[in-house]
Design a protein around this motif. Sequence first.
Motif, PDB file in Angstrom:
ATOM      1  N   TYR A 215       0.501  -1.472  -0.016  1.00 37.35           N
ATOM      2  CA  TYR A 215       0.106  -0.103  -0.106  1.00 37.35           C
ATOM      3  C   TYR A 215       0.821   1.577  -0.355  1.00 37.35           C
ATOM      4  O   TYR A 215       1.938   0.968   0.537  1.00 37.35           O
ATOM      5  CB  TYR A 215      -1.085  -0.081   1.260  1.00 37.35           C
TER       6      TYR A 215
ATOM      7  N   GLN B 163     -11.904   4.562  -3.441  1.00 34.20           N
ATOM      8  CA  GLN B 163     -11.481   3.085  -2.409  1.00 34.20           C
ATOM      9  C   GLN B 163     -12.528   2.193  -2.325  1.00 34.20           C
ATOM     10  O   GLN B 163     -13.557   1.791  -2.148  1.00 34.20           O
ATOM     11  CB  GLN B 163     -11.710   4.217  -1.392  1.00 34.20           C
TER      12      GLN B 163
ATOM     13  N   GLU C  97      -8.018  -0.103   1.812  1.00 34.23           N
ATOM     14  CA  GLU C  97      -8.174   1.426   1.596  1.00 34.23           C
ATOM     15  C   GLU C  97      -8.945   2.217   2.626  1.00 34.23           C
ATOM     16  O   GLU C  97      -8.378   2.878   3.760  1.00 34.23           O
ATOM     17  CB  GLU C  97      -7.795   1.594   0.219  1.00 34.23           C
ATOM     18  N   GLU C  98     -10.611   2.224   2.518  1.00 37.30           N
ATOM     19  CA  GLU C  98     -10.896   2.873   4.068  1.00 37.30           C
ATOM     20  C   GLU C  98     -10.401   2.082   5.273  1.00 37.30           C
ATOM     21  O   GLU C  98     -10.759   3.349   6.199  1.00 37.30           O
ATOM     22  CB  GLU C  98     -12.305   3.025   3.769  1.00 37.30           C
TER      23      GLU C  98
ATOM     24  N   SER D  92      -7.420   3.849   6.313  1.00 37.81           N
ATOM     25  CA  SER D  92      -7.456   5.433   6.612  1.00 37.81           C
ATOM     26  C   SER D  92      -8.430   5.585   7.727  1.00 37.81           C
ATOM     27  O   SER D  92      -8.082   6.860   8.991  1.00 37.81           O
ATOM     28  CB  SER D  92      -8.475   6.161   5.350  1.00 37.81           C
TER      29      SER D  92
ATOM     30  N   TYR E  26      -3.720  10.367   2.149  1.00 42.09           N
ATOM     31  CA  TYR E  26      -4.643   9.295   1.141  1.00 42.09           C
ATOM     32  C   TYR E  26      -3.276   8.008   1.234  1.00 42.09           C
ATOM     33  O   TYR E  26      -2.513   7.533   1.075  1.00 42.09           O
ATOM     34  CB  TYR E  26      -5.273   8.996  -0.265  1.00 42.09           C
ATOM     35  N   ILE E  27      -5.263   6.541   1.051  1.00 38.40           N
ATOM     36  CA  ILE E  27      -4.106   5.371   1.051  1.00 38.40           C
ATOM     37  C   ILE E  27      -4.487   4.903  -0.439  1.00 38.40           C
ATOM     38  O   ILE E  27      -5.609   4.791  -1.040  1.00 38.40           O
ATOM     39  CB  ILE E  27      -5.349   4.088   1.981  1.00 38.40           C
ATOM     40  N   CYS E  28      -3.277   3.877  -1.043  1.00 41.24           N
ATOM     41  CA  CYS E  28      -4.130   3.112  -2.515  1.00 41.24           C
ATOM     42  C   CYS E  28      -3.309   1.705  -2.380  1.00 41.24           C
ATOM     43  O   CYS E  28      -2.544   1.986  -2.144  1.00 41.24           O
ATOM     44  CB  CYS E  28      -3.145   3.855  -3.509  1.00 41.24           C
ATOM     45  N   VAL E  29      -3.347   0.939  -2.970  1.00 48.55           N
ATOM     46  CA  VAL E  29      -3.138  -0.415  -3.053  1.00 48.55           C
ATOM     47  C   VAL E  29      -2.183  -0.865  -4.693  1.00 48.55           C
ATOM     48  O   VAL E  29      -2.928   0.103  -5.151  1.00 48.55           O
ATOM     49  CB  VAL E  29      -4.249  -1.598  -2.426  1.00 48.55           C
TER      50      VAL E  29
ATOM     51  N   SER F 211       2.929   7.164  -3.718  1.00 44.59           N
ATOM     52  CA  SER F 211       1.722   7.402  -3.880  1.00 44.59           C
ATOM     53  C   SER F 211       1.125   7.697  -5.142  1.00 44.59           C
ATOM     54  O   SER F 211      -0.286   7.373  -5.203  1.00 44.59           O
ATOM     55  CB  SER F 211       1.172   8.317  -2.714  1.00 44.59           C
TER      56      SER F 211
END
Length: 292
Positions: free
Chosen positions: A135, A150, A154-155, A158, A172-175, A238
Amino acid sequence: MAQIPATHLILNADKSQYHLNLLPKDLAENVILVGDPDRVPFLSALLDNIEIKKQKREYVTHTGTYKGMRISIISTGIGTGNIDIVMNELDALVNIDVERREVNDNLRKLNIVRIGTSGAIQADIEPGNFVLSRYTLGLDNLLDYYILPQDYDEEQISINLKKQLPNGPDFYICVAEKMLLNSFPEELVRGITCVAPGFYAPQNRQLRAPIKYTGLFETLQNFSYQDAKITNLEMEASAIYGLGKILGHRCCTIDLILANRVHNTFLHNYQPKMLELGELVLETLLNFSAEE
């Protein structure tokens, strides 16, 4: 379909992309991104041949072949602002007809692997290790300007991290793209890579300017989600993951750890490990492409 305005899709006189200076024929389906322009010729020395060499500003591209696989190695420069340019222009090369200024009916997917350098924030990750970004945690604000879908994990990352950073910076989060990520050897460390918008205070480095978020570093070190910890800090991944997800490309990042921020140790002579990492990525992409 509406035409894309000339002020949105800006081209050079030869109709190459404005910043990358590339035509569609210059780009391979498999792409390695690096930050440092000097790292492009360093890694392209591993290729069997080089058919294209182009440069504009910090964006250097070498396209050639490795064991029959066509590959492009491209430098992005530093920071997520540059990634905004690179990812959009790479997508335009394969998914926009520049003559008609329209999006193609059939969209293509690129395989994009970032080879980066990074600092570890976990005590057990040593300089010289390779870390895969399962991630990314973006402390920059680039993806605030896009609509970023998302998924559940990911949610949840966060939600859990925001509880520990109620007064911290936005993020923010990304996979990573799972198929590409899982094509790398299982024994490699996989974690959450934190992407900072700067090198000094955003990465808890202080020279003379005071730091605002004084507890951020420790919170990141101690955070975990299921079996994933925040492993390392860098400045690009990211935006690659976020824009890759939005545009439909397969993206993954693997970093060579140069520093351990817990022990304050640093790998100065890292070139042999970078060549080793380059060979690993090339072989992984070769096998991944053969299986598609």
